[in-house]
Design an enzyme around this catalytic site. Sequence first.
Site, mmCIF file in Angstrom:
data_model
loop_
_atom_site.group_PDB
_atom_site.id
_atom_site.type_symbol
_atom_site.label_atom_id
_atom_site.label_comp_id
_atom_site.label_asym_id
_atom_site.label_seq_id
_atom_site.Cartn_x
_atom_site.Cartn_y
_atom_site.Cartn_z
ATOM 1 N N PHE A 115 103.953 63.465 -21.442
ATOM 2 C CA PHE A 115 103.264 62.992 -20.230
ATOM 3 C C PHE A 115 104.008 63.425 -18.966
ATOM 4 O O PHE A 115 103.392 63.790 -17.962
ATOM 5 C CB PHE A 115 103.156 61.456 -20.201
ATOM 6 C CG PHE A 115 102.435 60.836 -21.350
ATOM 7 C CD1 PHE A 115 101.572 61.567 -22.168
ATOM 8 C CD2 PHE A 115 102.608 59.479 -21.636
ATOM 9 C CE1 PHE A 115 100.905 60.972 -23.230
ATOM 10 C CE2 PHE A 115 101.938 58.875 -22.687
ATOM 11 C CZ PHE A 115 101.091 59.611 -23.488
ATOM 12 N N TYR A 123 109.433 48.212 -30.451
ATOM 13 C CA TYR A 123 108.787 49.140 -29.509
ATOM 14 C C TYR A 123 107.707 48.392 -28.721
ATOM 15 O O TYR A 123 107.653 48.474 -27.487
ATOM 16 C CB TYR A 123 108.181 50.352 -30.241
ATOM 17 C CG TYR A 123 107.449 51.262 -29.281
ATOM 18 C CD1 TYR A 123 108.142 51.987 -28.318
ATOM 19 C CD2 TYR A 123 106.053 51.365 -29.302
ATOM 20 C CE1 TYR A 123 107.464 52.799 -27.407
ATOM 21 C CE2 TYR A 123 105.372 52.172 -28.397
ATOM 22 C CZ TYR A 123 106.093 52.887 -27.448
ATOM 23 O OH TYR A 123 105.424 53.684 -26.538
HETATM 24 P P1 NDP Z 1 107.858 62.593 -25.275
HETATM 25 O O1 NDP Z 1 108.838 62.358 -26.374
HETATM 26 O O2 NDP Z 1 107.062 63.856 -25.317
HETATM 27 O O3 NDP Z 1 108.591 62.505 -23.862
HETATM 28 C C1 NDP Z 1 109.529 61.506 -23.598
HETATM 29 C C2 NDP Z 1 110.309 61.857 -22.344
HETATM 30 O O4 NDP Z 1 111.247 60.798 -22.086
HETATM 31 C C3 NDP Z 1 111.109 63.134 -22.490
HETATM 32 O O5 NDP Z 1 111.009 63.892 -21.325
HETATM 33 C C4 NDP Z 1 112.556 62.659 -22.673
HETATM 34 O O6 NDP Z 1 113.449 63.564 -22.084
HETATM 35 C C5 NDP Z 1 112.530 61.347 -21.865
HETATM 36 N N1 NDP Z 1 113.570 60.429 -22.314
HETATM 37 C C6 NDP Z 1 113.651 59.782 -23.495
HETATM 38 N N2 NDP Z 1 114.804 59.088 -23.565
HETATM 39 C C7 NDP Z 1 115.463 59.318 -22.401
HETATM 40 C C8 NDP Z 1 116.715 58.897 -21.876
HETATM 41 N N3 NDP Z 1 117.517 58.081 -22.567
HETATM 42 N N4 NDP Z 1 117.089 59.321 -20.651
HETATM 43 C C9 NDP Z 1 116.280 60.144 -19.953
HETATM 44 N N5 NDP Z 1 115.076 60.570 -20.372
HETATM 45 C C10 NDP Z 1 114.690 60.173 -21.596
HETATM 46 O O7 NDP Z 1 106.904 61.332 -25.289
HETATM 47 P P2 NDP Z 1 105.627 60.927 -24.388
HETATM 48 O O8 NDP Z 1 105.412 61.881 -23.300
HETATM 49 O O9 NDP Z 1 104.525 60.640 -25.317
HETATM 50 O O10 NDP Z 1 106.135 59.522 -23.835
HETATM 51 C C11 NDP Z 1 106.298 59.244 -22.464
HETATM 52 C C12 NDP Z 1 106.157 57.744 -22.250
HETATM 53 O O11 NDP Z 1 104.866 57.323 -22.631
HETATM 54 C C13 NDP Z 1 107.133 56.907 -23.080
HETATM 55 O O12 NDP Z 1 107.543 55.815 -22.287
HETATM 56 C C14 NDP Z 1 106.277 56.421 -24.254
HETATM 57 O O13 NDP Z 1 106.760 55.224 -24.774
HETATM 58 C C15 NDP Z 1 104.950 56.247 -23.558
HETATM 59 N N6 NDP Z 1 103.757 56.289 -24.411
HETATM 60 C C16 NDP Z 1 103.538 57.316 -25.303
HETATM 61 C C17 NDP Z 1 102.376 57.320 -26.060
HETATM 62 C C18 NDP Z 1 102.094 58.374 -27.086
HETATM 63 O O14 NDP Z 1 101.321 58.121 -28.026
HETATM 64 N N7 NDP Z 1 102.619 59.573 -26.967
HETATM 65 C C19 NDP Z 1 101.344 56.298 -25.878
HETATM 66 C C20 NDP Z 1 101.699 55.268 -24.939
HETATM 67 C C21 NDP Z 1 102.841 55.295 -24.216
HETATM 68 P P3 NDP Z 1 114.849 64.049 -22.715
HETATM 69 O O15 NDP Z 1 114.700 64.004 -24.198
HETATM 70 O O16 NDP Z 1 115.042 65.426 -22.152
HETATM 71 O O17 NDP Z 1 115.825 63.084 -22.187
HETATM 72 C C1 8X3 Z 2 102.679 54.842 -28.192
HETATM 73 C C2 8X3 Z 2 101.414 54.608 -28.914
HETATM 74 O O1 8X3 Z 2 100.385 53.507 -30.947
HETATM 75 O O2 8X3 Z 2 102.420 54.769 -31.309
HETATM 76 O O3 8X3 Z 2 102.937 53.850 -27.268
HETATM 77 O O4 8X3 Z 2 102.475 52.636 -30.207
HETATM 78 S S1 8X3 Z 2 101.706 53.837 -30.406
#
Ligand code: NDP
Ligand code: 8X3
Length: 251
Positions: free
Chosen positions: A13, A152
């Site tokens: 995202f 989570y």
């Molecule tokens: P990704 O794994 O593709 O991206 C996660 C991002 O978070 C990466 O850029 C990573 O960067 C960064 N990140 C993780 N841990 C750290 C840290 N300790 N310090 C700094 N940066 C960090 O996942 P998504 O894009 O899917 O997730 C983005 C957000 O959306 C999250 O909060 C997730 O919980 C939420 N979400 C995701 C859903 C899904 O189904 N994909 C649905 C609903 C919510 P780097 O590793 O370089 O640090």
């Molecule tokens: C990420 C979506 O369904 O894996 O928040 O919890 S789910």
Amino acid sequence: MAIVLITGATSGFGEACAKKFAANSYDLIITGRRQERLQLLQQQLEQQHNIRVLPLCFDVRDEKAVTSTLNGIPEQWKAVDILINNAGLALGASGIDEGALSDWDTMIDTNVKGLLYVSRTVIPWLKTKGKGHIINLGSTAAKSVYAKGNIYCATKAAVDSISQAMRIDLLPYHIKVTAVHPGAAETEFAVVRFKGDTEKAENVYKGFKPLSGEDVADTIFYCATLPAHVCINDLVITCLQQANANYFHKE
Ligand code: NDP
Ligand code: 8X3
């Protein structure tokens, strides 16, 4: 031009938001732990669009790194208009009696405390400007708990509560707060959750067409570009085949 600060811009995202806002002429502060990806994204977006990009490499769990890195940026970059608190992750999927304590710590430290550290530093900048917009990434997991999602889900419920609290406390300062709660989206999320097990990760999305990073970025961009007097407080977005955190129609 307006400045948007996106945490976790190295994939999913966050990266999609960086591309969307860059294409619409916003200057960007992009953060994450993977320095190489940040630099590549900076080069790509500065070349493609007539914008400035400031990459900042830090771990949101490290309070000192967060505050010293952010407070150390040039003053003109502190004129942030939009903060997208996106960095986050799930680790593992186990019963509450079986989960790894280290996974719980990482999720709580990243999704809750990291978001707070960044916000606590940036909110005074928004107050100085007398306006701003904070967009927090929750999840359908914030709205209902699913089996083996326990901690989570709890961290995302905390993001939901923190977003409500921000909205109340920042009301006098003309700062909008939007919580965006996506359902299943195919990013690096599942690969991270299953610690590199790509087969397990791919199984998560079998039988339905999940959201993409771009779907969520388009929605965030919409929320961020409404008229000044309009604020979407809370937005749940799923793909067609998902009703909530627990119900999917898989074919
Ligand atoms: P990704 O794994 O593709 O991206 C996660 C991002 O978070 C990466 O850029 C990573 O960067 C960064 N990140 C993780 N841990 C750290 C840290 N300790 N310090 C700094 N940066 C960090 O996942 P998504 O894009 O899917 O997730 C983005 C957000 O959306 C999250 O909060 C997730 O919980 C939420 N979400 C995701 C859903 C899904 O189904 N994909 C649905 C609903 C919510 P780097 O590793 O370089 O640090
Ligand atoms: C990420 C979506 O369904 O894996 O928040 O919890 S789910």
